[in-house]
Design an enzyme around this catalytic site. Structure first.
Site, short mmCIF file in Angstrom:
data_model
loop_
_atom_site.label_atom_id
_atom_site.label_comp_id
_atom_site.label_asym_id
_atom_site.label_seq_id
_atom_site.Cartn_x
_atom_site.Cartn_y
_atom_site.Cartn_z
N ASP A 215 0.85 -1.19 0.00
CA ASP A 215 0.00 0.00 0.00
C ASP A 215 0.88 1.24 0.00
O ASP A 215 1.78 1.38 0.85
CB ASP A 215 -0.89 0.00 1.25
CG ASP A 215 -1.80 1.21 1.30
OD1 ASP A 215 -2.81 1.21 0.59
OD2 ASP A 215 -1.49 2.15 2.06
N ASN B 294 -1.78 13.58 -3.81
CA ASN B 294 -2.56 14.12 -4.93
C ASN B 294 -3.10 15.51 -4.60
O ASN B 294 -3.04 16.42 -5.43
CB ASN B 294 -3.73 13.20 -5.26
CG ASN B 294 -3.33 11.98 -6.05
OD1 ASN B 294 -2.32 11.96 -6.73
ND2 ASN B 294 -4.13 10.93 -5.96
N HIS C 182 -2.33 15.35 -9.24
CA HIS C 182 -2.47 13.95 -9.64
C HIS C 182 -1.29 13.44 -10.47
O HIS C 182 -0.99 12.25 -10.44
CB HIS C 182 -3.79 13.74 -10.37
CG HIS C 182 -4.96 13.77 -9.44
ND1 HIS C 182 -5.66 14.92 -9.19
CD2 HIS C 182 -5.52 12.81 -8.69
CE1 HIS C 182 -6.61 14.66 -8.33
NE2 HIS C 182 -6.55 13.38 -8.00
N ASP D 263 0.40 10.00 -9.71
CA ASP D 263 0.58 8.97 -10.75
C ASP D 263 2.04 8.53 -10.81
O ASP D 263 2.34 7.34 -10.98
CB ASP D 263 0.14 9.49 -12.11
CG ASP D 263 -1.37 9.60 -12.24
OD1 ASP D 263 -2.10 9.05 -11.39
OD2 ASP D 263 -1.82 10.26 -13.20
N ASP E 103 -4.21 2.41 -4.78
CA ASP E 103 -2.81 2.45 -4.37
C ASP E 103 -2.38 1.14 -3.72
O ASP E 103 -1.44 1.10 -2.94
CB ASP E 103 -2.56 3.62 -3.41
CG ASP E 103 -3.37 3.52 -2.12
OD1 ASP E 103 -4.24 2.64 -2.02
OD2 ASP E 103 -3.12 4.32 -1.20
#
Length: 136
Positions: A31, A39, A44, A48, A74
């Site tokens: 995780d 984010n 974002h 990413d 995630d």
């Protein structure tokens, strides 16, 4: 890197291969910590990139017979043919040391055939590790 459906398809095949070869099969639940905050704070595109970094780290860390899957936003799962239970913590630590982002993980030796049960247990172990790292 496969998705959740690919994991569900690959798992029984790897389990059968492990049994045929008489080798252990380990499962690790990964995780990426704080993705939403990342984010929100940096955009974002940065989030990413963090996901891509984790995916690449899983590929780089893996041996030829290891496979990894992105199963959620995630969350990732990796399967490791021939990895013994006592080797799991070292593998997790190596990946954590080589990433610029915090990653929590929980691993276990596959015993049984129910993937959902195994995922739930690995997820519990991942959250325990996450809490321990935060000192909770």
């Amino acid at each position: 890197m496969g998705n959740r459906r690919a994991l569900e398809e690959a798992f029984p095949l790897l389990l059968q291969e492990a049994r045929t070869l008489g080798e252990p099969l380990s499962l690790i639940y990964w995780d990426l910590n704080g993705l939403k905050a990342l984010n929100d704070r940096e955009g974002h595109a940065v989030g990413d990139q963090a996901l891509k970094s984790l995916a690449q780290a899983l590929r780089n860390l893996s041996r030829r017979r290891d496979v990894a899957f992105r199963i959620g936003g995630d969350e990732f799962v990796s399967l490791h043919l021939g990895l013994k239970a006592e080797e799991i913590p070292a593998l997790i630590a190596r990946l954590q040391e080589n990433l610029p982002y915090q990653v929590a993980a929980g691993g276990l030796l596959v015993e049984g055939e129910d993937l959902e049960v195994l995922l739930k247990e690995a997820d519990k172990r991942m959250y325990r590790a996450k809490r321990a790292r935060k000192g909770l």
